[in-house]
Design an enzyme around this catalytic site. Structure first.
Site, short mmCIF file in Angstrom:
data_model
loop_
_atom_site.label_atom_id
_atom_site.label_comp_id
_atom_site.label_asym_id
_atom_site.label_seq_id
_atom_site.Cartn_x
_atom_site.Cartn_y
_atom_site.Cartn_z
N ARG A 87 0.83 -1.22 0.00
CA ARG A 87 0.00 0.00 0.00
C ARG A 87 0.86 1.26 0.00
O ARG A 87 0.55 2.24 -0.68
CB ARG A 87 -0.96 -0.01 1.20
CG ARG A 87 -2.02 1.07 1.11
CD ARG A 87 -3.12 0.88 2.13
NE ARG A 87 -2.66 1.03 3.50
CZ ARG A 87 -3.42 0.81 4.58
NH1 ARG A 87 -4.67 0.41 4.44
NH2 ARG A 87 -2.93 0.95 5.79
N LYS A 189 -2.50 6.68 1.29
CA LYS A 189 -2.45 7.09 2.69
C LYS A 189 -1.52 8.30 2.75
O LYS A 189 -0.36 8.21 3.16
CB LYS A 189 -1.98 5.92 3.56
CG LYS A 189 -2.46 6.03 4.99
CD LYS A 189 -2.38 4.71 5.70
CE LYS A 189 -2.47 4.85 7.21
NZ LYS A 189 -3.70 5.39 7.74
N GLU A 225 -16.34 6.34 3.82
CA GLU A 225 -15.54 5.93 4.98
C GLU A 225 -16.17 6.49 6.26
O GLU A 225 -16.96 7.45 6.21
CB GLU A 225 -14.12 6.47 4.87
CG GLU A 225 -13.42 6.02 3.62
CD GLU A 225 -11.97 5.68 3.86
OE1 GLU A 225 -11.68 4.85 4.73
OE2 GLU A 225 -11.14 6.24 3.14
#
Ligand SMILES: Cc1ncc(COP(=O)(O)O)c(C=O)c1O
Length: 346
Positions: A87, A189, A225
């Site tokens: 990720r 992220k 989210e």
């Protein structure tokens, strides 16, 4: 600057929050002239960052978060660190940063845990050693273009059990903010996404909610989210649904719970979930490394409160999913091949 390092005797493992503690060791590697240095442990908690670094001005900063779990036999587990390694590379690709090698990423985690092993809280406390890998653009860059130099680091800090008692449902609310744009950096992220979430989070907290339900940035109709966690809902007919969207962070916990839900006989599916279709769910929750699962008691949308299973009690499926995943992470139950990685401590 003098740095006072933490000692294991400073900690009451049963009464830890989610705070930074300056442990003896962190891992650092440096990217320069097109390649990463071998990397190794350092003691200073202060980084050398250039005043014209892209990490300071243009948001070239990305990070990860995962935990090291003490097992009953005294050993220590990492949970699916390969997913975080992959990720952070995808985050790097999106922000045009140098990719940190995946194998070196996992080795860095192991080195940091081993060097700080006296700070991995005891089995049975629910406390863990939180690991924070991150990477920032460094070196002098004035125009808006990617850095030629990067720093990669992993630091560690002991954190407490998220739930001191049992799982407790909390209330969430929608509002008009977005944490990420359609076609933006929601899948990465990236630090900027979290800066964007602070004001909406503060307003939700001040209104008495635990966090914000972000809706899709294009239509403001579908659930994206919950704060910094992915959403799931379990339908009355036994389907485990979680949003599919290009602007949400692909959660390691989410992919793990999709597999566990299937193992338990639920039907897992990543799909579009309308905020106007909450009646289909018997239970709902938020998924992420910090809490594993936070049961969602209610969602308030346009002033109307929708209650799921209960505002005070955790639902039976949510509890079962939580118990199974935490048992795998702690090494109490075997999980699917490759999920748990032992950290050599000698
Ligand atoms: C925005 C956001 N969504 C979801 C998650 C949950 O992801 P994970 O399960 O990998 O911790 C996180 C935490 O990393 C997050 O910051």
């Amino acid at each position: 600057m003098t740095e006072k390092k933490a000692q294991p005797s400073d900690f009451d493992w049963n009464d830890l929050g989610f705070e930074y503690h300056d442990l003896p060791y962190r891992y650092r590697a440096y990217y320069k002239d097109g390649k990463w240095s071998a990397g190794g442990l350092e003691t200073s908690s202060t980084l050398p960052i250039h005043e014209a670094a892209t990490g300071l001005h243009y948001g070239q900063n990305i990070f990860e978060g995962l935990k090291a779990y003490r097992r009953k036999d005294g050993g220590v587990n990492l949970f699916r660190p390969d997913m975080n390694a992959a990720r952070i590379q995808r985050s790097a690709d999106r922000l045009l940063m140098a990719e940190f090698p995946q194998e070196q990423f996992v080795e860095a985690l192991k080195e940091v845990v081993k060097a700080n092993q006296d700070f991995v809280p005891p089995y049975g406390t629910g406390a863990t050693l939180y690991l924070r890998p991150f990477q920032v653009g460094n070196g002098p860059v004035v125009g808006v273009h990617p850095a030629d130099e990067y720093v990669f680091e992993v630091y560690a800090t002991p954190v407490g059990a998220y739930y001191k008692g049992g799982l407790t449902p909390t209330a969430y609310v929608t509002n008009s903010y977005d944490r990420a744009a359609h076609g933006g950096t929601g899948q990465a992220k990236a630090g900027g996404n979290y800066a964007a979430s602070m004001l909406p989070g503060k307003e939700a907290h001040e209104a008495g909610y635990s966090d914000v339900v972000y809706l899709d940035p294009r239509l403001h109709e579908n659930i994206e989210e919950l704060g910094s966690a992915n959403f799931f809902g379990i339908t009355k007919d036994g389907r485990f649904l979680t949003p599919k969207s290009p602007s949400i962070l692909p959660s390691v916990t989410k992919y793990s719970l999709l597999a566990i839900a299937e193992e338990m006989g639920l039907q897992p599916e990543e799909t579009t979930i309308s905020i106007n279709d909450l009646d289909q769910f018997a239970e709902a929750g938020a998924m992420g490394t910090a809490a594993v699962i936070s049961p969602v008691g209610s969602i308030t949308h346009n002033g109307k409160k929708h209650v799921f299973y209960s505002e005070t009690e955790v639902g039976p499926w949510t509890q079962k999913l939580y118990d199974r995943l935490t048992a795998i992470q702690n090494g109490d139950q075997p999980g699917p091949e490759g999920w748990v990685v032992d950290v050599p401590l000698q």
